[in-house]
Design a protein around this motif. Structure first.
Motif, PDB file in Angstrom:
ATOM      1  N   PHE A  77       1.453  -1.831   9.782  1.00  0.00           N
ATOM      2  CA  PHE A  77       0.035  -1.928   9.407  1.00  0.00           C
ATOM      3  C   PHE A  77      -0.188  -3.136   8.498  1.00  0.00           C
ATOM      4  O   PHE A  77      -1.128  -3.911   8.688  1.00  0.00           O
ATOM      5  CB  PHE A  77      -0.395  -0.637   8.693  1.00  0.00           C
ATOM      6  N   ILE A  78       0.684  -3.304   7.515  1.00  0.00           N
ATOM      7  CA  ILE A  78       0.563  -4.411   6.566  1.00  0.00           C
ATOM      8  C   ILE A  78       0.788  -5.751   7.266  1.00  0.00           C
ATOM      9  O   ILE A  78       0.077  -6.728   6.998  1.00  0.00           O
ATOM     10  CB  ILE A  78       1.540  -4.212   5.391  1.00  0.00           C
ATOM     11  N   ARG A  79       1.747  -5.800   8.180  1.00  0.00           N
ATOM     12  CA  ARG A  79       1.975  -7.045   8.933  1.00  0.00           C
ATOM     13  C   ARG A  79       0.721  -7.429   9.726  1.00  0.00           C
ATOM     14  O   ARG A  79       0.313  -8.588   9.753  1.00  0.00           O
ATOM     15  CB  ARG A  79       3.166  -6.890   9.889  1.00  0.00           C
ATOM     16  N   ALA A  80       0.106  -6.437  10.366  1.00  0.00           N
ATOM     17  CA  ALA A  80      -1.102  -6.681  11.162  1.00  0.00           C
ATOM     18  C   ALA A  80      -2.258  -7.119  10.266  1.00  0.00           C
ATOM     19  O   ALA A  80      -3.085  -7.952  10.655  1.00  0.00           O
ATOM     20  CB  ALA A  80      -1.479  -5.421  11.939  1.00  0.00           C
ATOM     21  N   GLY A 138       3.285  -3.018  16.650  1.00  0.00           N
ATOM     22  CA  GLY A 138       4.037  -1.803  16.963  1.00  0.00           C
ATOM     23  C   GLY A 138       3.564  -0.534  16.295  1.00  0.00           C
ATOM     24  O   GLY A 138       4.361   0.385  16.081  1.00  0.00           O
ATOM     25  N   VAL A 139       2.273  -0.455  15.964  1.00  0.00           N
ATOM     26  CA  VAL A 139       1.765   0.768  15.351  1.00  0.00           C
ATOM     27  C   VAL A 139       0.403   1.114  15.937  1.00  0.00           C
ATOM     28  O   VAL A 139      -0.409   0.228  16.229  1.00  0.00           O
ATOM     29  CB  VAL A 139       1.652   0.616  13.811  1.00  0.00           C
ATOM     30  N   LYS A 140       0.185   2.410  16.145  1.00  0.00           N
ATOM     31  CA  LYS A 140      -1.125   2.877  16.581  1.00  0.00           C
ATOM     32  C   LYS A 140      -1.948   3.201  15.334  1.00  0.00           C
ATOM     33  O   LYS A 140      -1.510   3.991  14.490  1.00  0.00           O
ATOM     34  CB  LYS A 140      -0.994   4.120  17.453  1.00  0.00           C
ATOM     35  N   VAL A 141      -3.109   2.581  15.211  1.00  0.00           N
ATOM     36  CA  VAL A 141      -3.969   2.782  14.044  1.00  0.00           C
ATOM     37  C   VAL A 141      -5.358   3.187  14.500  1.00  0.00           C
ATOM     38  O   VAL A 141      -5.903   2.621  15.452  1.00  0.00           O
ATOM     39  CB  VAL A 141      -4.059   1.503  13.186  1.00  0.00           C
ATOM     40  N   LYS A 142      -5.919   4.161  13.818  1.00  0.00           N
ATOM     41  CA  LYS A 142      -7.304   4.568  14.059  1.00  0.00           C
ATOM     42  C   LYS A 142      -8.104   4.246  12.795  1.00  0.00           C
ATOM     43  O   LYS A 142      -8.162   5.045  11.872  1.00  0.00           O
ATOM     44  CB  LYS A 142      -7.393   6.060  14.376  1.00  0.00           C
ATOM     45  N   PRO A 143      -8.710   3.057  12.738  1.00  0.00           N
ATOM     46  CA  PRO A 143      -9.530   2.736  11.569  1.00  0.00           C
ATOM     47  C   PRO A 143     -10.823   3.557  11.614  1.00  0.00           C
ATOM     48  O   PRO A 143     -11.456   3.657  12.662  1.00  0.00           O
ATOM     49  CB  PRO A 143      -9.825   1.243  11.730  1.00  0.00           C
ATOM     50  N   VAL A 144     -11.198   4.131  10.491  1.00  0.00           N
ATOM     51  CA  VAL A 144     -12.447   4.898  10.408  1.00  0.00           C
ATOM     52  C   VAL A 144     -13.377   4.167   9.446  1.00  0.00           C
ATOM     53  O   VAL A 144     -13.136   4.132   8.238  1.00  0.00           O
ATOM     54  CB  VAL A 144     -12.195   6.340   9.920  1.00  0.00           C
TER      55      VAL A 144
END
Length: 332
Positions: free
Chosen positions: A234-237, A63-69
């Motif tokens: 984020f932590i769950r993922a 349930g979160v949108k993340v943009k890893p760089v």
């Protein structure tokens, strides 16, 4: 009659303005809510779960949108975070302490791993022992890696006054080692293998300094305040990706190699202890043992103050935020 008409027109125009403003507010709020969480990371095995979570869409599932760089060079990722380009970053506790004075509003949300042998002091063949380092040039990232070197020297009755410390990034150690500019250096995989292939050997490793070289995920305090649910997701993922890696090692290795454009054989956690939720709960418990982030953070704070890297001690209680891993435990 004219007065009534003017009042009607005024009310009509006001309603249009209010409707437009409401729609505008909704749009701004919507844009803020859908903005991805931007998190920087580098080429370190303990951080590879972020690549798995990205490719397997675990962030979306949680349930979160993340943009890893992804930035291969560690210092570059830290610099870009300090410049405000990311919401969060993967960083060592030592490096965090080096930027905390200029960036005081940062909070540690989780611990990813600790170096348990991967960080090494490599030496040329003629250096047979720590005592042989007297008068030699040792390459290390000044400030950030100095405490690790200092611990090694102290264990063998030496100090940094007995040799010359040269400011060299871990990534640059193989080239500087090969040129003869340094006789020893602090580095880690995959650069460690480059040195050993060229005749160098390992003299000292982070196995002898448990908990000292720990990596964490840090977020800006404003992000912690405004987006706590996103950080929790984020932590769950992250833990979902870590579990997937353990259950599917070969697939995960290929996925990580492809995502980071490295060779599959470079994907290894040898010498690295990945932190589980249980490890995180220990790390976020105040104490004076090597398992506690509070203990490690104080070691670095004292070192930086002693060596001039910090003018005042940071508020470690404020800097370490245990709520996210505690909520993760409650969720299980």
């Amino acid at each position: 009659m004219k007065s009534r008409l003017l009042r009607f027109v005024s009310l009509f125009l006001l309603s249009i303005v209010l409707i437009t403003a409401c729609n505008s507010t909704t749009t701004v709020t919507s844009q803020k809510e859908t903005q991805p969480l931007v998190v920087g990371y580098n080429l370190w095995p303990g951080l590879f779960p972020i690549a798995i979570a990205q490719e397997k869409e675990f962030f979306t599932a949680q349930g979160v949108k993340v943009k890893p760089v992804y930035v291969q060079n560690f210092l570059e990722s830290v610099s870009e975070f300090s410049a405000g380009q990311y919401d969060g970053v993967a960083i060592t506790v030592s490096s965090l302490m080096s930027i905390i004075e200029k960036n005081p509003d940062l909070q540690i949300a989780m611990a990813t791993d600790e170096s348990a042998g991967s960080d090494s002091i490599v030496v040329r063949p003629e250096v047979k022992s720590v005592a042989d380092l007297k008068g030699k040039r040792l390459g290390v990232r000044l400030g950030d890696g100095e405490l690790f070197v200092s611990e090694m020297l102290q264990k063998h009755g030496l100090t940094s006054d007995n040799l010359t410390l040269v400011n060299v990034e871990g990534e640059a150690v193989p080239a500087r080692f090969k040129s003869g500019d340094i006789q020893a250096g602090h580095t880690w995989e995959p650069y460690l293998s480059e040195v050993t292939k060229s005749g160098g050997r390992v003299l000292f490793t982070s196995k002898d300094t448990p908990g000292l070289i720990s990596s964490v995920i840090v977020f800006r305090s404003s992000v912690v305040r405004d987006r706590p649910k996103d950080i929790q997701a984020f932590i769950r993922a992250w833990f979902q990706a870590q579990d997937y890696w353990q259950a599917n090692p070969e697939e995960s290795k290929a996925l990580i190699a492809k995502t980071l454009s490295i060779k599959p054989e470079e994907v290894s956690t040898e010498g690295v202890k990945l932190y589980t939720l249980k490890d995180n709960l220990k790390a976020f418990t105040p104490g004076s043992t090597t398992e506690s982030l509070y203990h490690t953070a104080k070691l670095y704070a004292d070192f930086y103050i002693r060596t001039g890297g910090l003018s005042t001690a940071p508020d470690i209680q404020k800097m370490i935020n245990p709520s996210f891993v505690q909520m993760s435990q409650a969720g299980n």
